[in-house]
Scaffold this motif. Structure first.
Motif, mmCIF file in Angstrom:
data_model
loop_
_atom_site.group_PDB
_atom_site.id
_atom_site.type_symbol
_atom_site.label_atom_id
_atom_site.label_comp_id
_atom_site.label_asym_id
_atom_site.label_seq_id
_atom_site.Cartn_x
_atom_site.Cartn_y
_atom_site.Cartn_z
ATOM 1 N N TYR A 101 0.833 -1.208 0.000
ATOM 2 C CA TYR A 101 0.000 0.000 0.000
ATOM 3 C C TYR A 101 0.868 1.259 0.000
ATOM 4 O O TYR A 101 0.583 2.211 -0.727
ATOM 5 C CB TYR A 101 -0.934 0.017 1.200
ATOM 6 C CG TYR A 101 -1.658 1.336 1.331
ATOM 7 C CD1 TYR A 101 -2.713 1.654 0.479
ATOM 8 C CD2 TYR A 101 -1.245 2.286 2.253
ATOM 9 C CE1 TYR A 101 -3.357 2.873 0.564
ATOM 10 C CE2 TYR A 101 -1.886 3.508 2.344
ATOM 11 C CZ TYR A 101 -2.938 3.801 1.500
ATOM 12 O OH TYR A 101 -3.565 5.008 1.573
ATOM 13 N N PHE A 102 1.920 1.270 0.816
ATOM 14 C CA PHE A 102 2.768 2.458 0.904
ATOM 15 C C PHE A 102 3.449 2.735 -0.432
ATOM 16 O O PHE A 102 3.476 3.883 -0.900
ATOM 17 C CB PHE A 102 3.798 2.303 2.022
ATOM 18 C CG PHE A 102 4.647 3.522 2.221
ATOM 19 C CD1 PHE A 102 4.081 4.706 2.669
ATOM 20 C CD2 PHE A 102 5.997 3.490 1.942
ATOM 21 C CE1 PHE A 102 4.860 5.847 2.837
ATOM 22 C CE2 PHE A 102 6.785 4.616 2.116
ATOM 23 C CZ PHE A 102 6.217 5.791 2.568
ATOM 24 N N PHE A 103 3.986 1.692 -1.076
ATOM 25 C CA PHE A 103 4.627 1.902 -2.374
ATOM 26 C C PHE A 103 3.606 2.270 -3.448
ATOM 27 O O PHE A 103 3.902 3.064 -4.342
ATOM 28 C CB PHE A 103 5.447 0.680 -2.777
ATOM 29 C CG PHE A 103 6.701 0.535 -1.964
ATOM 30 C CD1 PHE A 103 7.648 1.539 -1.918
ATOM 31 C CD2 PHE A 103 6.927 -0.605 -1.208
ATOM 32 C CE1 PHE A 103 8.798 1.425 -1.158
ATOM 33 C CE2 PHE A 103 8.064 -0.739 -0.449
ATOM 34 C CZ PHE A 103 9.007 0.273 -0.418
ATOM 35 N N TYR A 104 2.406 1.722 -3.352
ATOM 36 C CA TYR A 104 1.335 2.102 -4.273
ATOM 37 C C TYR A 104 1.010 3.590 -4.096
ATOM 38 O O TYR A 104 0.856 4.322 -5.085
ATOM 39 C CB TYR A 104 0.099 1.239 -4.009
ATOM 40 C CG TYR A 104 -1.124 1.672 -4.781
ATOM 41 C CD1 TYR A 104 -1.275 1.332 -6.118
ATOM 42 C CD2 TYR A 104 -2.132 2.415 -4.165
ATOM 43 C CE1 TYR A 104 -2.394 1.727 -6.829
ATOM 44 C CE2 TYR A 104 -3.244 2.813 -4.865
ATOM 45 C CZ TYR A 104 -3.372 2.468 -6.200
ATOM 46 O OH TYR A 104 -4.479 2.869 -6.893
ATOM 47 N N LEU A 105 0.916 4.031 -2.846
ATOM 48 C CA LEU A 105 0.644 5.444 -2.571
ATOM 49 C C LEU A 105 1.751 6.319 -3.139
ATOM 50 O O LEU A 105 1.478 7.352 -3.767
ATOM 51 C CB LEU A 105 0.499 5.672 -1.057
ATOM 52 C CG LEU A 105 0.285 7.102 -0.606
ATOM 53 C CD1 LEU A 105 -1.084 7.600 -1.054
ATOM 54 C CD2 LEU A 105 0.439 7.224 0.898
ATOM 55 N N LEU A 106 3.003 5.903 -2.936
ATOM 56 C CA LEU A 106 4.117 6.690 -3.473
ATOM 57 C C LEU A 106 4.083 6.754 -4.999
ATOM 58 O O LEU A 106 4.376 7.805 -5.581
ATOM 59 C CB LEU A 106 5.451 6.113 -3.002
ATOM 60 C CG LEU A 106 5.825 6.382 -1.553
ATOM 61 C CD1 LEU A 106 7.136 5.698 -1.211
ATOM 62 C CD2 LEU A 106 5.925 7.876 -1.274
ATOM 63 N N LEU A 107 3.734 5.638 -5.638
ATOM 64 C CA LEU A 107 3.643 5.645 -7.094
ATOM 65 C C LEU A 107 2.506 6.538 -7.587
ATOM 66 O O LEU A 107 2.650 7.232 -8.603
ATOM 67 C CB LEU A 107 3.442 4.228 -7.631
ATOM 68 C CG LEU A 107 4.676 3.335 -7.629
ATOM 69 C CD1 LEU A 107 4.303 1.910 -8.006
ATOM 70 C CD2 LEU A 107 5.729 3.871 -8.581
ATOM 71 N N ARG A 108 1.384 6.518 -6.878
ATOM 72 C CA ARG A 108 0.228 7.321 -7.299
ATOM 73 C C ARG A 108 0.481 8.818 -7.139
ATOM 74 O O ARG A 108 0.058 9.611 -7.978
ATOM 75 C CB ARG A 108 -1.012 6.933 -6.491
ATOM 76 C CG ARG A 108 -1.541 5.551 -6.751
ATOM 77 C CD ARG A 108 -2.183 5.438 -8.083
ATOM 78 N NE ARG A 108 -3.373 6.277 -8.132
ATOM 79 C CZ ARG A 108 -4.355 6.123 -8.957
ATOM 80 N NH1 ARG A 108 -4.314 5.141 -9.821
ATOM 81 N NH2 ARG A 108 -5.384 6.924 -8.953
ATOM 82 N N ILE A 109 1.142 9.200 -6.038
ATOM 83 C CA ILE A 109 1.325 10.635 -5.778
ATOM 84 C C ILE A 109 2.716 11.123 -6.149
ATOM 85 O O ILE A 109 2.983 12.320 -6.097
ATOM 86 C CB ILE A 109 1.028 10.982 -4.303
ATOM 87 C CG1 ILE A 109 2.045 10.365 -3.361
ATOM 88 C CG2 ILE A 109 -0.387 10.580 -3.935
ATOM 89 C CD1 ILE A 109 1.906 10.804 -1.930
ATOM 90 N N GLY A 110 3.604 10.202 -6.530
ATOM 91 C CA GLY A 110 4.989 10.565 -6.833
ATOM 92 C C GLY A 110 5.140 11.587 -7.938
ATOM 93 O O GLY A 110 6.064 12.392 -7.912
ATOM 94 N N GLY A 111 4.251 11.578 -8.904
ATOM 95 C CA GLY A 111 4.325 12.550 -9.992
ATOM 96 C C GLY A 111 4.041 13.972 -9.535
ATOM 97 O O GLY A 111 4.436 14.923 -10.196
ATOM 98 N N ASN A 112 3.373 14.111 -8.395
ATOM 99 C CA ASN A 112 3.029 15.443 -7.892
ATOM 100 C C ASN A 112 3.964 15.903 -6.777
ATOM 101 O O ASN A 112 3.766 16.981 -6.222
ATOM 102 C CB ASN A 112 1.596 15.441 -7.350
ATOM 103 C CG ASN A 112 0.598 15.139 -8.435
ATOM 104 O OD1 ASN A 112 0.765 15.541 -9.573
ATOM 105 N ND2 ASN A 112 -0.443 14.406 -8.093
ATOM 106 N N LEU A 113 4.956 15.091 -6.443
ATOM 107 C CA LEU A 113 5.917 15.448 -5.401
ATOM 108 C C LEU A 113 7.295 15.654 -6.013
ATOM 109 O O LEU A 113 7.631 15.055 -7.035
ATOM 110 C CB LEU A 113 6.015 14.340 -4.340
ATOM 111 C CG LEU A 113 4.801 14.070 -3.474
ATOM 112 C CD1 LEU A 113 5.063 12.871 -2.569
ATOM 113 C CD2 LEU A 113 4.440 15.274 -2.638
#
Length: 185
Positions: free
Chosen positions: A134-146
């Motif tokens: 879940y944590f890596f999924y969250l990072l992948l989903r929001i990584g483009g905006n960070l």
């Protein structure tokens, strides 16, 4: 078909129920075996029927695990919000919505916890794996905006918090165990 953002709102509750049930089933069997070993179970049978004893012990264990997982969910959500506050420029909450669909990982993990209720090690592995996925999924989903600094900051903030929290829990349990052993010897 219109996509509803509230569609997965029930997943955290069901995931907590499933993981709590998996752990409660395992520890209920273990506790009943220990009560039989120490001879307490026979005394309890004089007062209650077998199914009442099993149901009561299982329900009490379920409540304990439910409270523990609910507290972990609260800590996790707070830490995620805090890390997004520090490391993202999003002020509308759109990044939080990006990770909501990751609740399916915990739901699937909860289903596996019910299946693997014969082994506490397997349930723990499933829980840790669901958390990491879940944590890596969250990072992948929001990584483009960070920014790169934001991703690194978010990872290290979570890593330091959970490592510190785990060490404090282990230290406290060891201190209580040592005090208990010292008191009975």
């Amino acid at each position: 078909m219109k996509k509803n953002v509230y569609m997965t709102g029930y997943l955290p509750l069901f995931s907590i129920i499933l993981f709590s049930s998996g752990f409660a089933i395992y520890f209920e069997r273990l506790l009943i075996d220990k009560l039989k070993y120490f001879g307490v179970y026979q005394g309890m049978q004089e007062l209650f029927k077998d199914h009442v004893i099993h149901l009561s012990v299982g329900f009490c264990l379920f409540l304990l695990f439910f409270m523990g997982f609910a507290a972990l969910k609260l800590l996790s959500d707070t830490l995620t919000h805090l890390s997004l506050f520090f490391f993202s420029s999003d002020s509308e909450g759109t990044l939080l919505q990006e990770g909501k669909s990751g609740g399916w990982f915990f739901f699937a993990g909860g289903m596996l916890a019910i299946i693997f209720n014969h082994s506490v090690l397997l349930i723990c592995i499933v829980f840790v794996a669901a958390s990491l996925v879940y944590f890596f999924y969250l990072l992948l989903r929001i990584g483009g905006n960070l920014t790169t600094f934001g991703i690194i900051g978010m990872v290290f903030m979570h890593l330091f918090f959970w490592a510190g929290f785990g060490l404090i829990v282990v230290y406290t349990v060891l201190r209580l165990y040592n005090a208990f052993v010292a008191a009975i010897t």
